[in-house]
Design an enzyme around this catalytic site. Structure first.
Site, PDB file in Angstrom:
ATOM      1  N   ARG A  87       0.146  -1.108   0.352  1.00 25.23           N
ATOM      2  CA  ARG A  87      -0.281   0.225   0.091  1.00 25.23           C
ATOM      3  C   ARG A  87       0.521   1.060  -0.056  1.00 25.23           C
ATOM      4  O   ARG A  87       0.535   2.442   0.758  1.00 25.23           O
ATOM      5  CB  ARG A  87      -1.080   0.088   1.410  1.00 25.23           C
ATOM      6  CG  ARG A  87      -1.600  -1.237   1.489  1.00 25.23           C
ATOM      7  CD  ARG A  87      -2.809  -0.094  -0.033  1.00 25.23           C
ATOM      8  NE  ARG A  87      -4.090  -2.284   0.147  1.00 25.23           N
ATOM      9  CZ  ARG A  87      -3.798  -3.283  -0.329  1.00 25.23           C
ATOM     10  NH1 ARG A  87      -3.195  -3.432  -0.769  1.00 25.23           N
ATOM     11  NH2 ARG A  87      -4.251  -4.527   0.016  1.00 25.23           N
ATOM     12  N   SER A  95     -10.572  -0.885   3.101  1.00 26.70           N
ATOM     13  CA  SER A  95     -10.410  -0.965   4.315  1.00 26.70           C
ATOM     14  C   SER A  95      -9.601   0.213   5.103  1.00 26.70           C
ATOM     15  O   SER A  95      -8.914   1.442   4.361  1.00 26.70           O
ATOM     16  CB  SER A  95      -9.245  -1.740   4.111  1.00 26.70           C
ATOM     17  OG  SER A  95      -9.247  -3.300   3.867  1.00 26.70           O
ATOM     18  N   GLU A 142      -5.253   4.096   5.301  1.00 26.03           N
ATOM     19  CA  GLU A 142      -4.747   3.976   4.062  1.00 26.03           C
ATOM     20  C   GLU A 142      -5.296   5.808   3.360  1.00 26.03           C
ATOM     21  O   GLU A 142      -4.366   5.741   2.736  1.00 26.03           O
ATOM     22  CB  GLU A 142      -5.641   3.383   3.221  1.00 26.03           C
ATOM     23  CG  GLU A 142      -5.107   1.822   2.812  1.00 26.03           C
ATOM     24  CD  GLU A 142      -5.913   1.105   2.171  1.00 26.03           C
ATOM     25  OE1 GLU A 142      -5.788  -0.171   2.857  1.00 26.03           O
ATOM     26  OE2 GLU A 142      -6.142   1.401   0.996  1.00 26.03           O
TER      27      GLU A 142
HETATM   28  C1  LIG Z   1     -15.179  -0.324  -1.350  1.00 29.22           C
HETATM   29  C2  LIG Z   1     -13.971  -0.042  -1.513  1.00 29.22           C
HETATM   30  C3  LIG Z   1     -13.189  -0.754  -1.853  1.00 29.22           C
HETATM   31  C4  LIG Z   1     -11.639  -0.759  -1.581  1.00 29.22           C
HETATM   32  N1  LIG Z   1     -10.805  -1.715  -2.166  1.00 29.22           N
HETATM   33  C5  LIG Z   1      -9.707  -1.825  -1.932  1.00 29.22           C
HETATM   34  C6  LIG Z   1      -8.421  -3.441  -2.313  1.00 29.22           C
HETATM   35  O1  LIG Z   1      -9.130  -4.187  -2.082  1.00 29.22           O
HETATM   36  N2  LIG Z   1      -7.418  -2.504  -2.636  1.00 29.22           N
HETATM   37  C7  LIG Z   1      -6.829  -1.802  -1.968  1.00 29.22           C
HETATM   38  O2  LIG Z   1      -6.223  -1.197  -2.880  1.00 29.22           O
HETATM   39  N3  LIG Z   1      -7.402  -0.565  -2.357  1.00 29.22           N
HETATM   40  C8  LIG Z   1      -8.579  -0.689  -2.000  1.00 29.22           C
HETATM   41  N4  LIG Z   1      -9.591   0.420  -1.634  1.00 29.22           N
HETATM   42  C9  LIG Z   1      -9.064   2.062  -1.731  1.00 29.22           C
HETATM   43  C10 LIG Z   1      -9.315   2.556  -3.332  1.00 29.22           C
HETATM   44  O3  LIG Z   1     -10.278   1.784  -4.197  1.00 29.22           O
HETATM   45  C11 LIG Z   1      -8.033   2.329  -4.412  1.00 29.22           C
HETATM   46  O4  LIG Z   1      -6.644   2.701  -3.673  1.00 29.22           O
HETATM   47  C12 LIG Z   1      -8.596   3.313  -5.215  1.00 29.22           C
HETATM   48  O5  LIG Z   1      -6.624   2.927  -6.078  1.00 29.22           O
HETATM   49  C13 LIG Z   1      -8.384   4.904  -5.527  1.00 29.22           C
HETATM   50  O6  LIG Z   1      -8.472   5.746  -6.840  1.00 29.22           O
HETATM   51  P1  LIG Z   1      -9.428   6.660  -6.749  1.00 29.22           P
HETATM   52  O7  LIG Z   1      -9.153   7.115  -8.755  1.00 29.22           O
HETATM   53  O8  LIG Z   1     -10.750   7.377  -6.465  1.00 29.22           O
HETATM   54  O9  LIG Z   1      -8.345   7.438  -5.983  1.00 29.22           O
HETATM   55  P2  LIG Z   1      -8.999   8.899  -5.223  1.00 29.22           P
HETATM   56  O10 LIG Z   1      -9.595   8.596  -4.042  1.00 29.22           O
HETATM   57  O11 LIG Z   1      -9.738   9.909  -6.158  1.00 29.22           O
HETATM   58  O12 LIG Z   1      -7.152   9.506  -4.994  1.00 29.22           O
HETATM   59  C14 LIG Z   1      -6.329   8.774  -4.167  1.00 29.22           C
HETATM   60  C15 LIG Z   1      -5.412   9.634  -3.628  1.00 29.22           C
HETATM   61  O13 LIG Z   1      -4.142   9.780  -4.725  1.00 29.22           O
HETATM   62  C16 LIG Z   1      -4.151  10.673  -5.312  1.00 29.22           C
HETATM   63  N5  LIG Z   1      -4.894  11.216  -7.094  1.00 29.22           N
HETATM   64  C17 LIG Z   1      -6.237  10.171  -7.688  1.00 29.22           C
HETATM   65  N6  LIG Z   1      -5.805  10.238  -9.421  1.00 29.22           N
HETATM   66  C18 LIG Z   1      -4.380  10.412  -9.025  1.00 29.22           C
HETATM   67  C19 LIG Z   1      -3.381  10.633 -10.493  1.00 29.22           C
HETATM   68  N7  LIG Z   1      -3.891  10.954 -11.700  1.00 29.22           N
HETATM   69  N8  LIG Z   1      -2.051  11.155 -10.688  1.00 29.22           N
HETATM   70  C20 LIG Z   1      -1.820  11.495  -8.446  1.00 29.22           C
HETATM   71  N9  LIG Z   1      -2.097  10.774  -8.331  1.00 29.22           N
HETATM   72  C21 LIG Z   1      -3.352  10.884  -7.709  1.00 29.22           C
HETATM   73  C22 LIG Z   1      -5.658  11.658  -5.217  1.00 29.22           C
HETATM   74  O14 LIG Z   1      -5.120  12.824  -5.069  1.00 29.22           O
HETATM   75  C23 LIG Z   1      -5.273  11.141  -4.033  1.00 29.22           C
HETATM   76  O15 LIG Z   1      -4.316  11.163  -3.125  1.00 29.22           O
HETATM   77  C24 LIG Z   1     -11.084   0.112  -1.393  1.00 29.22           C
HETATM   78  C25 LIG Z   1     -12.090   1.333  -1.651  1.00 29.22           C
HETATM   79  C26 LIG Z   1     -13.317   1.021  -1.267  1.00 29.22           C
HETATM   80  C27 LIG Z   1     -13.970   2.179  -1.521  1.00 29.22           C
END
Ligand SMILES: Cc1cc2nc3c(=O)[nH]c(=O)nc-3n(C[C@H](O)[C@H](O)[C@H](O)COP(=O)(O)OP(=O)(O)OC[C@H]3O[C@@H](n4cnc5c(N)ncnc54)[C@H](O)[C@@H]3O)c2cc1C
Length: 331
Positions: free
Chosen positions: A161, A232, A327
């Site tokens: 992570r 998580s 996280e």
């Molecule tokens: C129900 C649920 C289940 C999940 N299960 C998992 C799992 O099994 N494993 C896991 O690892 N994670 C999990 N996650 C967490 C999440 O899905 C991941 O971390 C995902 O990669 C976040 O993507 P996002 O586009 O929503 O990022 P955001 O939440 O929009 O952003 C997260 C961070 O990344 C940065 N960011 C976003 N896009 C960019 C970009 N293009 N360039 C640079 N920085 C950027 C943002 O500034 C922020 O700091 C889960 C979340 C939920 C709600």
């Protein structure tokens, strides 16, 4: 270009939030125009993906940018592998489904919410697979230098992570494309116990594996559309071997897993033992089936969430002397 102002932002935790400035880009030249505008105005830039791993502040004093770019392109192939370059604006799960046309490896990461561009930030992982195993390189623009860069998988310093984008380059990069090195042969990773049980004696195909992963996730995790959450909420802590041994002497039933640099503990188990499974603190709480999932029952503020986080961290620390790290990142 003129950004929109005071725009509401959405996240899976459903926190109320407004961006002072907001823009979307459909090309790298549009992205560069936004960066030029922000520099001229002296405004900070924050990339947002699907909002599934952020703790949004009520007022985000920045230009918040979201990508509409979603092209997929094969850039190289050998007998064993295919290199596929995917735009950061693509929806992660849609790309996992689509990836079956090009190769294999991402099946266990199905149904993780969010975008391709955010996936390297915390090196997403699930059910025995991490993104790091399948990334060849990451492309993006560094905000401090306005230089386009390519980071090899090694440069990304992926860990559990974690990556360079959460550390030295935190907040300084917009990831525009990720290149995946997919395997042309299907070798399912069934190391996760429920997947091993599901597959016993069955013919496993990429499609059936992906569907099994989706079914397990749906049965275990609350859907943010029904109950706001960020998956998580805490990382599984990694502790040194001697500390793990002491803990196991005291709590023989404590689950432990081998990990790089020590022993990984199950944050959900620690939270449950600390009495937080299914417990609420006002409008927020830890889920009744998944102690690791922090949920917003409706109308919670960032302050409500932070108070719960502090309380859970304190209680786990007092009982086990183990620190829990969230996280999702503050945004
Ligand atoms: C129900 C649920 C289940 C999940 N299960 C998992 C799992 O099994 N494993 C896991 O690892 N994670 C999990 N996650 C967490 C999440 O899905 C991941 O971390 C995902 O990669 C976040 O993507 P996002 O586009 O929503 O990022 P955001 O939440 O929009 O952003 C997260 C961070 O990344 C940065 N960011 C976003 N896009 C960019 C970009 N293009 N360039 C640079 N920085 C950027 C943002 O500034 C922020 O700091 C889960 C979340 C939920 C709600």
């Amino acid at each position: 270009m003129t950004p929109q102002q005071n725009i509401s932002l959405t996240s899976t935790l459903a926190l109320p939030a407004t961006a002072r400035y907001y823009g979307r880009y459909q090309s790298t030249s549009e992205l560069l125009s936004w960066l030029g505008w922000a520099q001229q105005q002296g405004v900070a830039v924050r990339p947002l993906g699907g909002g599934s791993n952020v703790l949004l502040a009520p007022e985000v004093d920045a230009l918040v940018l979201q990508s509409d770019m979603c092209q997929v392109q094969v850039v190289h192939e050998t007998e064993c592998h295919r290199w596929v370059l995917v735009d950061g604006g693509c929806d992660w799960h849609s790309w996992v489904v689509d990836s079956a046309h090009y190769g294999h490896g991402l099946e266990n990461l199905a149904l993780i919410p969010g975008t391709v561009g955010a996936a390297p930030i915390q090196n997403i992982g699930a059910y025995g697979v991490e993104l790091a195993e399948w990334v060849a390189w990451v492309e993006g623009v560094q905000l401090s230098t306005r230089q386009w860069q390519r980071w090899s998988a090694q440069d990304c310093r992926f860990a559990y992570r974690d990556s360079i984008f959460k550390r030295e380059l935190r907040g300084d990069v917009i990831i525009t494309r990720v290149c995946f090195r997919l395997s042309r042969r299907f070798e399912p990773n069934l190391s996760y116990q429920p997947l091993a049980e599901w597959s016993a004696g069955a013919q496993v195909t990429p499609h059936s594996l992906r569907e099994a992963v989706c079914a397990i996730r749906r049965s275990k995790l609350p859907d943010p559309a029904e109950l706001a959450n960020a998956g998580s909420f805490f990382k599984n802590p990694v502790v040194a071997q001697p500390q793990a041994q002491l803990l196991q002497q005291r709590w023989p039933q404590m689950p432990t897993y081998p990990a790089q640099g020590g022993v990984k503990l199950a944050a959900g188990w620690l939270i449950e033992q600390a009495g937080w499974k299914g417990r609420r603190l006002g409008k927020v709480g830890m889920h009744r089936q998944q102690a690791l999932v922090l949920v917003n029952y409706g109308g919670a503020s960032l302050g409500d969430i932070e108070a719960l986080v502090r309380q859970v961290q304190t209680d786990v620390w007092q009982r086990f002397k183990v620190a829990l790290e969230p996280e999702p990142q503050r945004f």
